[in-house]
Design a protein around this motif. Sequence first.
Motif, PDB file in Angstrom:
ATOM      1  N   ALA A 293     -28.562 -10.921   5.628  1.00 52.42           N
ATOM      2  CA  ALA A 293     -28.337 -10.657   6.060  1.00 52.42           C
ATOM      3  C   ALA A 293     -26.645  -9.863   5.734  1.00 52.42           C
ATOM      4  O   ALA A 293     -25.849  -9.027   6.594  1.00 52.42           O
ATOM      5  N   GLN A 294     -25.798 -10.597   4.758  1.00 54.43           N
ATOM      6  CA  GLN A 294     -24.253 -10.663   4.727  1.00 54.43           C
ATOM      7  C   GLN A 294     -24.314  -9.195   3.323  1.00 54.43           C
ATOM      8  O   GLN A 294     -24.016  -8.462   3.902  1.00 54.43           O
ATOM      9  N   ILE A 295     -26.070  -9.368   2.749  1.00 54.97           N
ATOM     10  CA  ILE A 295     -25.382  -7.708   2.074  1.00 54.97           C
ATOM     11  C   ILE A 295     -25.846  -6.460   2.630  1.00 54.97           C
ATOM     12  O   ILE A 295     -25.442  -5.845   2.677  1.00 54.97           O
ATOM     13  N   ALA A 296     -26.770  -6.524   3.907  1.00 53.97           N
ATOM     14  CA  ALA A 296     -27.260  -5.970   4.759  1.00 53.97           C
ATOM     15  C   ALA A 296     -25.796  -5.689   5.916  1.00 53.97           C
ATOM     16  O   ALA A 296     -25.538  -4.214   5.764  1.00 53.97           O
TER      17      ALA A 296
ATOM     18  N   LEU B 137     -21.308  -1.450   6.828  1.00 45.67           N
ATOM     19  CA  LEU B 137     -20.097  -2.271   7.394  1.00 45.67           C
ATOM     20  C   LEU B 137     -20.016  -2.324   9.222  1.00 45.67           C
ATOM     21  O   LEU B 137     -19.590  -1.734   9.854  1.00 45.67           O
ATOM     22  N   THR B 138     -21.083  -3.346   9.015  1.00 47.83           N
ATOM     23  CA  THR B 138     -21.117  -4.114  10.335  1.00 47.83           C
ATOM     24  C   THR B 138     -20.521  -4.687   9.891  1.00 47.83           C
ATOM     25  O   THR B 138     -20.741  -6.519   9.423  1.00 47.83           O
ATOM     26  N   ALA B 139     -19.600  -5.366  10.938  1.00 50.50           N
ATOM     27  CA  ALA B 139     -18.839  -6.713  11.170  1.00 50.50           C
ATOM     28  C   ALA B 139     -19.879  -7.416  12.159  1.00 50.50           C
ATOM     29  O   ALA B 139     -20.148  -7.404  13.196  1.00 50.50           O
ATOM     30  N   PHE B 140     -19.440  -8.705  12.080  1.00 48.13           N
ATOM     31  CA  PHE B 140     -20.428  -9.604  12.554  1.00 48.13           C
ATOM     32  C   PHE B 140     -19.980 -10.124  13.574  1.00 48.13           C
ATOM     33  O   PHE B 140     -20.586  -9.954  14.476  1.00 48.13           O
ATOM     34  N   GLU B 141     -18.798 -10.168  13.865  1.00 51.55           N
ATOM     35  CA  GLU B 141     -18.171 -10.229  15.664  1.00 51.55           C
ATOM     36  C   GLU B 141     -18.423  -9.198  16.450  1.00 51.55           C
ATOM     37  O   GLU B 141     -18.531  -9.501  17.410  1.00 51.55           O
ATOM     38  N   ALA B 142     -19.093  -7.671  15.848  1.00 46.23           N
ATOM     39  CA  ALA B 142     -19.653  -7.174  17.036  1.00 46.23           C
ATOM     40  C   ALA B 142     -21.134  -7.127  16.780  1.00 46.23           C
ATOM     41  O   ALA B 142     -21.328  -5.969  16.972  1.00 46.23           O
ATOM     42  N   SER B 143     -21.737  -7.792  16.252  1.00 42.33           N
ATOM     43  CA  SER B 143     -23.367  -8.276  16.424  1.00 42.33           C
ATOM     44  C   SER B 143     -23.527  -9.546  16.638  1.00 42.33           C
ATOM     45  O   SER B 143     -22.757  -9.988  17.179  1.00 42.33           O
TER      46      SER B 143
ATOM     47  N   SER C 212     -37.905  -7.103   4.161  1.00 40.63           N
ATOM     48  CA  SER C 212     -37.212  -6.366   4.250  1.00 40.63           C
ATOM     49  C   SER C 212     -36.432  -7.136   5.475  1.00 40.63           C
ATOM     50  O   SER C 212     -37.057  -7.793   6.974  1.00 40.63           O
ATOM     51  N   ILE C 213     -35.401  -6.364   6.232  1.00 43.30           N
ATOM     52  CA  ILE C 213     -34.195  -6.515   7.178  1.00 43.30           C
ATOM     53  C   ILE C 213     -33.637  -5.415   7.733  1.00 43.30           C
ATOM     54  O   ILE C 213     -33.388  -4.156   6.996  1.00 43.30           O
ATOM     55  N   MET C 214     -33.529  -5.139   8.861  1.00 43.95           N
ATOM     56  CA  MET C 214     -33.456  -3.869   9.663  1.00 43.95           C
ATOM     57  C   MET C 214     -31.783  -4.221   9.974  1.00 43.95           C
ATOM     58  O   MET C 214     -31.349  -4.732  10.088  1.00 43.95           O
ATOM     59  N   VAL C 215     -30.674  -2.868  10.228  1.00 49.24           N
ATOM     60  CA  VAL C 215     -29.273  -3.424  11.237  1.00 49.24           C
ATOM     61  C   VAL C 215     -29.693  -1.962  11.804  1.00 49.24           C
ATOM     62  O   VAL C 215     -30.031  -0.876  11.446  1.00 49.24           O
ATOM     63  N   ILE C 216     -29.174  -2.649  12.908  1.00 52.48           N
ATOM     64  CA  ILE C 216     -29.808  -0.985  13.971  1.00 52.48           C
ATOM     65  C   ILE C 216     -28.160  -1.278  14.608  1.00 52.48           C
ATOM     66  O   ILE C 216     -26.955  -2.280  14.384  1.00 52.48           O
TER      67      ILE C 216
END
Length: 222
Positions: free
Chosen positions: A111-114, A119-125, A211-215
């Motif tokens: 999750a950290q690599i994804a 550029l996905t901030a944890f606090e906004a996800s 696999s991991i997915m980022v929306i």
Amino acid sequence: MIYAVGIGPGDPDMLPHKTVLLLREADVISGFDTVLSLAEKHFNPNATLISMGYKDQCEKLEQVGKYSREEKKCVVCFMGDVNFSGYEYLERINNSCHEPNPIIIPGISSAQIAASKTLTAFEASVFLTFHKRGDISKDKEFLVAALKLGKAAIIIPLPWDFMPAEISRYLIERGIPPKTKVNIFEHLTWPEEKTYHRTLKTCKEKFSDVSIMVISSIDSQL
Ligand SMILES: C[S@@+](CC[C@H](N)C(=O)[O-])C[C@H]1O[C@@H](n2cnc3c(N)ncnc32)[C@H](O)[C@@H]1O
């Protein structure tokens, strides 16, 4: 003593130094076959290896517990970080080793690599795993609600029932805009790593089980 360590996303150089030291000193090293192969360059060559598959994991973990009671330093390896989609295995360690409360050493999660790549901030996800036993309907509802609130989502799919294509179709049916951006990452940090840039509407193919997915947030696309 049992240590539960996250061995990171796959690149054998992405382990905390503390974990490398433990693996060098361990008397017993155990984990799923595929996970062990990712970190083996750090293993004490004299350690007893207890590798397991899905079917024999309880009986193999019992052996680890026995070694721990004989004062051996035992390390059980987890993929990525123990704290993301790792607690079912942690529960099995607690139940089968009969040595409660292993010491947890966190690792770098996929999750950290994804997140870094998008550029996905944890606090906004929100973080979600569908890779678990039992009913996932509440997690599906939570995902819809979080996306409607403008959060991004970092998701571990469920092989092979709720993979990125099924997740995307479900979200469109639940009113999330079809143009919402989606990134799928296969085998992050492995030599065969692959990235796919899609939208919910175009995310249709079959991806690897690794696999991991980022929306992306729907707010970023208005
Ligand atoms: C049981 S979960 C464990 C996740 C792990 N604890 C973590 O922090 O990454 C296993 C799933 O995580 C995802 N995963 C783990 N490592 C990955 C990687 N290097 N690239 C992409 N997905 C990965 C895959 O979906 C895999 O089936």
